[in-house]
Design an enzyme around this catalytic site. Structure first.
Site, short mmCIF file in Angstrom:
data_model
loop_
_atom_site.label_atom_id
_atom_site.label_comp_id
_atom_site.label_asym_id
_atom_site.label_seq_id
_atom_site.Cartn_x
_atom_site.Cartn_y
_atom_site.Cartn_z
N THR A 30 44.16 70.62 39.75
CA THR A 30 43.41 71.80 40.19
C THR A 30 42.24 71.33 41.04
OG1 THR A 30 44.05 73.03 38.23
CG2 THR A 30 42.16 73.88 39.43
N PHE A 50 38.66 72.26 42.57
CA PHE A 50 37.51 73.13 42.32
C PHE A 50 36.53 73.00 43.48
CE2 PHE A 50 38.08 74.08 37.75
CZ PHE A 50 39.08 73.16 37.42
O1 LIG Z 1 40.95 78.19 31.74
C1 LIG Z 1 40.44 77.12 32.07
O2 LIG Z 1 40.30 76.16 31.30
C2 LIG Z 1 39.95 76.97 33.44
O3 LIG Z 1 39.15 76.13 33.68
C3 LIG Z 1 40.54 77.86 34.50
C4 LIG Z 1 41.73 77.24 35.22
C5 LIG Z 1 42.10 78.08 36.49
O4 LIG Z 1 41.48 79.09 36.77
O5 LIG Z 1 43.02 77.67 37.17
C6 LIG Z 1 41.39 75.89 35.68
C7 LIG Z 1 42.26 74.88 35.67
C8 LIG Z 1 43.65 75.06 35.24
O6 LIG Z 1 44.41 75.16 36.42
C9 LIG Z 1 43.86 76.29 34.44
C10 LIG Z 1 42.93 77.24 34.39
#
Ligand SMILES: O=C(O)C(=O)C[C@]1(C(=O)O)C=C[C@@H](O)C=C1
Length: 390
Positions: free
Chosen positions: A279, A281
């Protein structure tokens, strides 16, 4: 208008929105490149924020009855910050790219907002970006944006895309609605676990709770297990909920950190459909950083175009002609705008990331070229690439 922080490590939730949220079309003069685009002229900008006794808003009073900060109406022709209404010359100077990445020193820990509760991947991303920071949980993405705007925190770290699940559209929309700057990016390897309360076996589970992105990233595994999926605000929140309610037929998809925090068992590890689950950010701040050329930079922009054949092709050609590599393109509906074409009600905003710094002449030329025909153009930030996952 109230912004409340309940306790030092409790969740920020902003109960009401900042009222004036002009659409992109009335915020920006047409065909204008804005790296930092303040309002010019007469504006009435009012910002109210109050923080309770434990909140510790940056530079603010720590009293629940603290008077709301009210920026008076502005009646002269100076330049003002659109978010705070403060005259531009009184605002802090932009951070340099080295300053922003420096770990905060003891005693002045950077406060970094993220969406979710403790144990969320976003918290890990905030800690990866700023190892010594105080990570501040927010209930919604919008609350994290507003926490930065209202000086309750110094930065926000929010997910923008995932290698399996795709874009987090909500944050694309919020980037435009708010006036924060992208000052960095963090890539985080996301390794999901199936969590359950002590004594619960996989066969006992009927349902599983998690963030929709996390459920999507584990689609194959969850289908194989035949579990009914239920979407909640964040992965760690799912774990917390299952633990607090001591559910025996429900599991959660979350991190191993969440398992430790909420005292749950890990029934399965690495349940994402692909081991390369990353992911990305964005790190958001009130001020942009000064783009450099000392290391690889990326620039994020958003623009709209006149409707017509080849319009997007022509827009992307300004980068191709200059050998500038694009790393991402995303289109989002352009709302609150009467359609410019007679036979469609679909107008778009295009979000593009490209591999160049705004300090590069080549990138400046590309944007100048794009500005010649874009109906709207805004630079969201120029920031160093996170190369740690490569
Ligand atoms: O729910 C979490 O733990 C988050 O940090 C959110 C979140 C997202 O929004 O994509 C972040 C990373 C992962 O891909 C899954 C969920």
């Amino acid at each position: 208008m109230a912004a409340s922080i309940a306790a030092r490590s409790s969740v920020i939730s902003i109960s009401r929105q900042i009222t004036a949220k002009p659409s992109p079309s009335d915020r920006e003069p047409r065909s204008t490149v804005s790296f930092r685009q303040p309002y010019i002229g007469r504006r009435n900008v009012r910002l109210l924020a109050s923080v309770n006794s434990n909140g510790g808003a940056t530079g603010g009073k720590s009293d629940s009855k603290a008077p709301a900060l009210e920026i008076p109406n502005i009646e002269d022709d100076s330049t003002y910050d659109v978010v705070s209404g403060v005259p531009s010359h009184l605002l802090p100077k932009p951070l340099s790219s080295t300053q922003y990445s420096k770990p905060a020193s003891e005693g002045s820990r950077l406060r970094v907002a993220y969406q979710g509760v403790r144990g969320a991947y976003s918290e890990s991303a905030a800690e990866k970006a700023y190892p010594n920071c105080e990570a501040v949980p927010c209930d919604q993405f919008d609350a994290a944006f507003q926490a930065v705007e209202r000086w309750l925190v110094d930065r926000a770290v929010l997910p923008i895309e995932n290698s399996l699940g795709g874009s987090i559209h909500r944050n694309y929309d919020l980037l435009l609605r708010h006036r924060l700057h992208i000052v960095g990016e963090v890539k985080l390897a996301v390794r999901h676990c199936l969590l359950a309360n002590h004594g619960v076996k996989v066969e006992d589970l009927k349902r599983v709770l998690s963030h929709p992105q996390a459920l999507a990233q584990c689609e194959n595994t969850l289908t194989k297990l035949g579990l009914v999926r239920e979407a909640v605000d964040d992965t760690a929140g799912a774990a917390k909920d299952v633990a607090l309610r001591n559910l025996k037929d429900t599991g959660a998809v979350a991190s191993s950190a969440a398992a430790a925090i909420y005292g749950m068992d890990i029934l399965a590890e690495d349940i994402q459909d692909d081991c390369d689950n990353v992911t990305r950010f964005l790190i958001l701040a009130r001020e942009p950083i000064i783009p450099g050329t000392d290391r690889p930079f990326k620039t994020s922009i958003v623009f709209s175009l006149e409707w017509g054949p080849g319009a997007l092709f022509k827009a992307l050609a300004v980068f191709a002609l200059r050998q500038i590599n694009l790393t991402k393109i995303e289109s989002r509906p352009l709302r609150n705008q009467p359609s410019r074409s007679s036979d469609t009600c679909f107008d778009y905003l295009f979000y593009v990331d490209f591999e160049a710094s705004m300090a590069d002449q080549n990138a400046q030329n590309a944007l100048r070229h794009l500005k010649e025909f874009a109906t709207f153009l805004r630079v969201l930030g120029s920031y160093p690439l996170d190369t740690t996952m490569l």
